[in-house]
Design a protein around this motif. Structure first.
Motif, PDB file in Angstrom:
ATOM      1  N   LEU A  67      10.414 -24.833 131.567  1.00  0.00           N
ATOM      2  CA  LEU A  67      11.012 -24.325 132.695  1.00  0.00           C
ATOM      3  C   LEU A  67       9.811 -25.021 133.820  1.00  0.00           C
ATOM      4  O   LEU A  67       8.671 -24.887 133.642  1.00  0.00           O
ATOM      5  N   ILE A  68      10.472 -25.580 134.854  1.00  0.00           N
ATOM      6  CA  ILE A  68       9.710 -26.333 135.847  1.00  0.00           C
ATOM      7  C   ILE A  68      10.197 -25.809 137.185  1.00  0.00           C
ATOM      8  O   ILE A  68      11.113 -25.578 137.421  1.00  0.00           O
ATOM      9  N   LEU A  69       9.480 -25.970 138.280  1.00  0.00           N
ATOM     10  CA  LEU A  69       9.570 -25.470 139.680  1.00  0.00           C
ATOM     11  C   LEU A  69       9.565 -26.819 140.502  1.00  0.00           C
ATOM     12  O   LEU A  69       8.323 -27.651 140.148  1.00  0.00           O
ATOM     13  N   GLN A  78       4.857 -34.133 149.810  1.00  0.00           N
ATOM     14  CA  GLN A  78       5.826 -34.405 148.742  1.00  0.00           C
ATOM     15  C   GLN A  78       6.341 -32.918 148.274  1.00  0.00           C
ATOM     16  O   GLN A  78       5.780 -31.960 148.526  1.00  0.00           O
ATOM     17  N   ARG A  79       7.593 -32.931 147.769  1.00  0.00           N
ATOM     18  CA  ARG A  79       8.208 -31.742 146.825  1.00  0.00           C
ATOM     19  C   ARG A  79       7.952 -32.200 145.621  1.00  0.00           C
ATOM     20  O   ARG A  79       8.596 -32.913 145.019  1.00  0.00           O
ATOM     21  N   GLU A 155      11.771 -21.858 149.078  1.00  0.00           N
ATOM     22  CA  GLU A 155      12.707 -22.961 148.840  1.00  0.00           C
ATOM     23  C   GLU A 155      12.675 -23.642 147.335  1.00  0.00           C
ATOM     24  O   GLU A 155      12.631 -24.662 147.159  1.00  0.00           O
ATOM     25  N   ILE A 156      11.856 -22.707 146.449  1.00  0.00           N
ATOM     26  CA  ILE A 156      11.593 -23.163 145.168  1.00  0.00           C
ATOM     27  C   ILE A 156      12.736 -23.307 144.431  1.00  0.00           C
ATOM     28  O   ILE A 156      14.051 -22.380 144.576  1.00  0.00           O
ATOM     29  N   GLU A 157      12.784 -24.722 143.791  1.00  0.00           N
ATOM     30  CA  GLU A 157      14.017 -24.818 142.920  1.00  0.00           C
ATOM     31  C   GLU A 157      13.446 -24.763 141.457  1.00  0.00           C
ATOM     32  O   GLU A 157      12.375 -24.765 141.191  1.00  0.00           O
ATOM     33  N   THR A 158      14.311 -24.413 140.467  1.00  0.00           N
ATOM     34  CA  THR A 158      13.978 -24.282 139.076  1.00  0.00           C
ATOM     35  C   THR A 158      14.864 -25.121 138.223  1.00  0.00           C
ATOM     36  O   THR A 158      15.848 -25.524 138.565  1.00  0.00           O
ATOM     37  N   HIS A 176       3.892 -36.089 139.220  1.00  0.00           N
ATOM     38  CA  HIS A 176       2.448 -36.091 139.770  1.00  0.00           C
ATOM     39  C   HIS A 176       1.645 -34.930 139.789  1.00  0.00           C
ATOM     40  O   HIS A 176       0.544 -34.903 140.060  1.00  0.00           O
ATOM     41  N   ASN A 177       2.090 -33.568 139.430  1.00  0.00           N
ATOM     42  CA  ASN A 177       1.341 -32.652 139.665  1.00  0.00           C
ATOM     43  C   ASN A 177       0.691 -32.591 138.338  1.00  0.00           C
ATOM     44  O   ASN A 177       0.935 -32.770 137.290  1.00  0.00           O
ATOM     45  N   PRO A 178      -0.831 -32.316 138.599  1.00  0.00           N
ATOM     46  CA  PRO A 178      -1.449 -32.656 137.427  1.00  0.00           C
ATOM     47  C   PRO A 178      -1.651 -31.680 136.389  1.00  0.00           C
ATOM     48  O   PRO A 178      -1.723 -31.807 134.935  1.00  0.00           O
TER      49      PRO A 178
END
Length: 213
Positions: A67-69, A78-79, A155-158, A176-178
């Motif tokens: 599950l990612i957001l 960036q989004r 505005e979070i998308e899943t 790119h999110n660590p």
């Protein structure tokens, strides 16, 4: 594991500090300036962000999807696709409880099984932020009404993405999110190790970087 007579593990250590000040303090984080004694006897200035710590959740469903957001991150313009995460802004808060709250608020999910996937410092040269990343399995929809989002959370998308596809995207430089990168690689390593997920630590394991009651 050892290298000769050395034990390969991080250890606590604190070099003498001649002076310390906090020129900026925000609502949650701040900036601290320390003058630290170097091995050659000189003093060096170290500026770093002070941070209460964070938790994050890699939620894995029965189809081996993560599950990612996706949300906007202003400093990098960036989004980014990320894992559910949040601050430990209540002193002494149990990190497992905080992670369960974040999974509910950001994805309206709950999990029947929790383990510690990995602990790390997000950027130890520039901040004291420590993050505990949990693995959550046996997922289901949360009870009750959804959490009412505010601000950038509106505005979070899943999405749910197969672990293999996430691994490909990480190695291709598309994500790119660590925390997402660390979690993807750590979960792949755990699943392909001889002990599997059973080798992970219990969800309530001690966390010296952010002790909790």
């Amino acid at each position: 594991m050892t290298d000769g007579q050395r034990q390969i593990r991080d250890v606590a250590e604190e070099w003498p500090v001649r002076s310390s000040e906090q020129p900026f303090r925000g609502r949650v984080t701040g900036v601290r300036t320390d003058e630290v004694l170097m091995p050659d006897g000189s003093y060096a200035r170290r500026d770093y962000q002070t941070h209460p710590g964070s938790v994050s959740v890699l939620a894995l469903d029965e189809q081996q999807r993560v599950l990612i957001l996706r949300q906007y991150r202003h400093p990098v313009r960036q989004r980014l696709w990320e894992l559910p995460a949040g601050l430990l802004d209540v002193p002494g808060e149990n990190p497992l409880h905080a992670a369960q709250r974040e999974l509910f608020e950001e994805a309206h999910c709950k999990a029947g099984e929790w383990r510690v996937l990995v602990d790390f410092y997000t950027s130890p040269g520039g901040t004291d932020e420590a993050l505990r990343l949990f693995l959550a399995t046996d997922l289901s929809a949360a009870d009750g009404e959804r959490y009412e989002a505010h601000g950038e959370e509106l505005e979070i998308e899943t999405a749910r993405v197969p672990l293999g596809e996430l691994l490909r995207l990480v190695l291709a430089g598309e994500l790119h999110n660590p925390t997402l990168i660390t979690g993807t690689l750590a979960l792949h390593a755990a699943l392909t190790s001889p002990v599997g997920l059973e080798g992970l630590r219990a969800a309530e394991s001690p966390w010296p970087a952010r002790p909790f009651s």
